[in-house]
Scaffold this active site. Sequence first.
Site, PDB file in Angstrom:
ATOM      1  N   CYS A 139       0.866  -1.180   0.000  1.00 50.83           N
ATOM      2  CA  CYS A 139       0.000   0.000   0.000  1.00 50.83           C
ATOM      3  C   CYS A 139       0.906   1.234   0.000  1.00 50.83           C
ATOM      4  O   CYS A 139       2.120   1.113  -0.161  1.00 50.83           O
ATOM      5  CB  CYS A 139      -0.984  -0.011   1.183  1.00 50.83           C
ATOM      6  SG  CYS A 139      -0.239   0.165   2.818  1.00 50.83           S
TER       7      CYS A 139
ATOM      8  N   ASN B 111       2.555   1.412   4.070  1.00 54.88           N
ATOM      9  CA  ASN B 111       2.870   0.164   4.770  1.00 54.88           C
ATOM     10  C   ASN B 111       2.640   0.258   6.273  1.00 54.88           C
ATOM     11  O   ASN B 111       3.340  -0.354   7.074  1.00 54.88           O
ATOM     12  CB  ASN B 111       4.312  -0.277   4.451  1.00 54.88           C
ATOM     13  CG  ASN B 111       4.629  -1.716   4.855  1.00 54.88           C
ATOM     14  OD1 ASN B 111       5.754  -1.998   5.250  1.00 54.88           O
ATOM     15  ND2 ASN B 111       3.683  -2.622   4.780  1.00 54.88           N
TER      16      ASN B 111
ATOM     17  N   ASP C 143      -7.822   3.356   1.591  1.00 55.78           N
ATOM     18  CA  ASP C 143      -6.933   3.719   2.684  1.00 55.78           C
ATOM     19  C   ASP C 143      -7.754   4.227   3.875  1.00 55.78           C
ATOM     20  O   ASP C 143      -8.470   5.215   3.751  1.00 55.78           O
ATOM     21  CB  ASP C 143      -5.963   4.804   2.206  1.00 55.78           C
ATOM     22  CG  ASP C 143      -4.807   5.031   3.168  1.00 55.78           C
ATOM     23  OD1 ASP C 143      -4.890   4.585   4.334  1.00 55.78           O
ATOM     24  OD2 ASP C 143      -3.819   5.657   2.752  1.00 55.78           O
TER      25      ASP C 143
ATOM     26  N   CYS D  15      -1.035   0.720   7.267  1.00 57.56           N
ATOM     27  CA  CYS D  15      -2.459   0.430   7.438  1.00 57.56           C
ATOM     28  C   CYS D  15      -2.874  -0.842   6.703  1.00 57.56           C
ATOM     29  O   CYS D  15      -2.962  -1.912   7.294  1.00 57.56           O
ATOM     30  CB  CYS D  15      -3.330   1.599   6.970  1.00 57.56           C
ATOM     31  SG  CYS D  15      -3.126   3.119   7.935  1.00 57.56           S
ATOM     32  N   ARG D  16      -3.101  -0.716   5.408  1.00 52.09           N
ATOM     33  CA  ARG D  16      -3.678  -1.826   4.643  1.00 52.09           C
ATOM     34  C   ARG D  16      -2.744  -3.007   4.447  1.00 52.09           C
ATOM     35  O   ARG D  16      -3.126  -4.155   4.718  1.00 52.09           O
ATOM     36  CB  ARG D  16      -4.160  -1.312   3.277  1.00 52.09           C
ATOM     37  CG  ARG D  16      -5.284  -0.301   3.393  1.00 52.09           C
ATOM     38  CD  ARG D  16      -5.545   0.395   2.079  1.00 52.09           C
ATOM     39  NE  ARG D  16      -4.440   1.295   1.724  1.00 52.09           N
ATOM     40  CZ  ARG D  16      -4.351   1.961   0.593  1.00 52.09           C
ATOM     41  NH1 ARG D  16      -5.284   1.806  -0.342  1.00 52.09           N
ATOM     42  NH2 ARG D  16      -3.336   2.767   0.361  1.00 52.09           N
ATOM     43  N   SER D  17      -1.537  -2.766   3.965  1.00 52.74           N
ATOM     44  CA  SER D  17      -0.657  -3.907   3.655  1.00 52.74           C
ATOM     45  C   SER D  17      -0.218  -4.704   4.886  1.00 52.74           C
ATOM     46  O   SER D  17      -0.171  -5.933   4.813  1.00 52.74           O
ATOM     47  CB  SER D  17       0.528  -3.482   2.786  1.00 52.74           C
ATOM     48  OG  SER D  17       1.278  -2.454   3.371  1.00 52.74           O
TER      49      SER D  17
END
Length: 158
Positions: free
Chosen positions: A13, A16, A130, A18-20
């Site tokens: 993301c 690196n 995000d 939050c999402r990933s």
Amino acid sequence: MAATSSKSVLFVCLGNICRSPIAEAVFRKMATDAGVVDKWVIDSGATSDWNIGSSPDARGLSCLRKHNIETRHRARQVTKEDFMSFEYILCMDESNLSDLKRKANSVKNYKAKIELLGSYDPQKQLIIKDPYYGSDEDFETVYEQCVRCCKAFLEANS
């Protein structure tokens, strides 16, 4: 990095944090529960260099803990080597995808298959938004999307 006998996936993301890292932690737990984690190299990274060395966002960690998942990940930026060592690079949105493809073009004969993680979503939600400027509910939405996508990705690669 990735041994020839193992499969490998890098979740990506923007920062690196939050999402990933959520996707990485979810996938690692699924692979562990399925008894195949030793067959995988699993990591996550960022297209930007903003958060290198940082822990994941506290709201993301809290969301993962709520689902009994722990992570010790530290943010890192995607490297040129990643395009050679990872079989799959799965990202969260169109901006990540274009950044990764641009970076991949500077790597000779790269082997990574670069895709949206959402392309594996049985509910067809292609983009994982995000949650950084959002609420705890937005992190929960990311978690649920990652669970659906990672489950389908693991099944497709078992």
